[in-house]
Design an enzyme around this catalytic site. Structure first.
Site, PDB file in Angstrom:
ATOM      1  N   PRO A  15      30.960  45.901  34.554  1.00 29.99           N
ATOM      2  CA  PRO A  15      32.084  45.077  33.417  1.00 29.99           C
ATOM      3  C   PRO A  15      32.734  44.609  35.056  1.00 29.99           C
ATOM      4  CG  PRO A  15      31.538  46.578  32.708  1.00 29.99           C
ATOM      5  CD  PRO A  15      30.753  47.147  33.568  1.00 29.99           C
ATOM      6  N   CYS A 109      40.186  49.690  30.218  1.00 34.14           N
ATOM      7  CA  CYS A 109      40.893  49.004  30.277  1.00 34.14           C
ATOM      8  C   CYS A 109      42.774  49.061  30.847  1.00 34.14           C
ATOM      9  CB  CYS A 109      40.801  47.528  30.178  1.00 34.14           C
ATOM     10  SG  CYS A 109      41.662  46.238  30.838  1.00 34.14           S
ATOM     11  N   ASP A 214      34.278  53.453  43.105  1.00 33.19           N
ATOM     12  CA  ASP A 214      34.347  54.123  44.960  1.00 33.19           C
ATOM     13  C   ASP A 214      33.316  54.068  45.436  1.00 33.19           C
ATOM     14  OD1 ASP A 214      37.051  52.845  44.488  1.00 33.19           O
ATOM     15  OD2 ASP A 214      38.032  55.984  44.439  1.00 33.19           O
ATOM     16  N   ARG A 237      33.811  46.606  42.850  1.00 33.65           N
ATOM     17  CA  ARG A 237      33.642  46.229  44.138  1.00 33.65           C
ATOM     18  C   ARG A 237      32.734  46.168  44.919  1.00 33.65           C
ATOM     19  NH1 ARG A 237      39.060  48.997  44.315  1.00 33.65           N
ATOM     20  NH2 ARG A 237      36.730  50.921  43.089  1.00 33.65           N
TER      21      ARG A 237
END
Ligand code: FMN
Length: 331
Positions: A15, A109, A214, A237
């Site tokens: 998300p 978060c 990562d 990412r």
């Protein structure tokens, strides 16, 4: 419950606020779907109060924009957050009515504005509240409930924190393998995934564990799953500039023309989001798609000046034309 039907190891979409919106998910679905899609995170309090203050129906609530979904993205999990069990119950009910396949609770978060509400990573410091939130979510609907969190707050505290979560028996727990304090400043510690798997096997072997942090591509994800013993891997990412990542492609595998076509398709989808989002939000994708070739900086600068999908498409078309002219004159 779809989680139990997934073949292991499974690979899921992270998300990401202002990234994994309905337009981006549609693009990823077309390029190569993950085993599970995730929405951006949505504030349960925001959903509820916006509706109440404006005395509107759920369908009229502008925040529902973040819960838009297309037909191609399945199974899909909606991520919500709140520190109040009654708000969680309201949002889970809504998500269930909207036809989502699962609901995920954000407990990782690090954003200060989220933590000030007692949400996100702040939950790691209040495990009793976290437990109540999971219970409220579980009893609000029949949807499978999952949790996404970090390995600790100031220091790794898997023994206490992961155990507390496991005792509430969510369907899955995703561990971003960093503490809150580490933010994203140090490499994710995949060694700790082995410890997490041991704790899970001991406390509640029914709960699926997803590792996150990562991961570069699908080969990397497979290696990390095999090494750590986790059930699934979440990629975030790695999707930037490479919506083909779940099809097994590395970023450099894709010709520039295909990347530019994907960027245009994304921009067109982005403009269909209603109420509209600021076009500036899309621009992080320009940086990600248009990189690593001669002339990238120049093209990027032109694209960054655009304010609509059609203007962006025009710059791409002009670029294509100039490339063709260049290759003809250099024959
Ligand atoms: C732009 C951005 C937005 C993010 N938004 C969310 C979010 O809404 N909910 C969440 O649980 N994590 C969010 N994250 C964290 C990611 O889901 C993921 O845990 C983190 O990026 C590490 O995974 P990666 O190395 O594969 O990117 C966000 C990360 C980024 C970079």
């Amino acid at each position: 419950m779809f989680w139990k039907n997934l073949q292991k190891p499974f690979f899921v979409m992270a998300p990401m606020a202002d990234v994994t919106d309905v337009a981006f998910r549609a693009l990823v679905a077309k390029c190569g779907a993950p085993d599970v899609f995730w929405t951006e995170f949505v504030s349960a309090d925001g959903l509820y109060h916006t509706r109440e203050i404006n005395k509107m129906k759920d369908e009229e609530n502008p925040i529902m924009r973040d819960l838009m979904k297309g037909e191609t993205e399945r199974p899909i999990v909606a991520q919500i957050f709140s520190a109040k069990p009654e708000m969680i119950a309201y949002a889970v009910n809504l998500v269930s009515k909207l036809g989502f396949d699962g609901v995920d609770l954000n407990m990782g978060c690090p954003d200060r504005s989220i933590e000030r509400q007692g949400c996100g990573s702040a939950m790691i410091k209040t495990p009793e509240t976290a437990r109540k939130i999971i219970r409220a979510a579980r009893s609000a609907s029949s949807l499978p409930v999952s949790v996404k969190t970090r390995i600790g707050y100031n220091k790794e505290s898997l023994n206490e924190w992961l155990t507390a979560l496991l005792e509430e028996a969510p369907a899955t727990i995703t561990l971003h393998l960093r503490t809150r304090k580490q933010m994203s400043l140090v490499p994710a510690d995949w060694e700790l995934m082995k410890k997490a798997v041991e704790i899970r096997n001991h406390v509640n072997s029914e709960v699926l564990l997803i590792g996150n942090g990562d991961v570069q591509d699908l080969d990397d994800a497979r290696a990390k799953a095999a090494e750590s013993g986790c059930d699934g891997v979440m990629l975030g990412r790695a999707m930037f500039g490479n919506p083909w990542v779940f099809a097994g492609r590395k970023s450099f595998d894709t010709p520039l023309a295909d990347k530019l076509a994907a960027l245009v398709a994304l921009a067109r989808g982005f403009e269909k989001i209603s109420p509209p989002k600021n076009f500036a939000i899309l621009k992080k994708h320009i940086k990600a798609f248009v990189t690593g070739f001669a002339g990238a900086a120049e093209l990027r600068a032109k694209l960054m000046e655009t304010e609509s999908a059609s203007a962006l498409a025009l710059v791409v078309a002009q670029h294509k034309l100039s490339e063709q002219t260049f290759s003809r004159t250099s024959l």
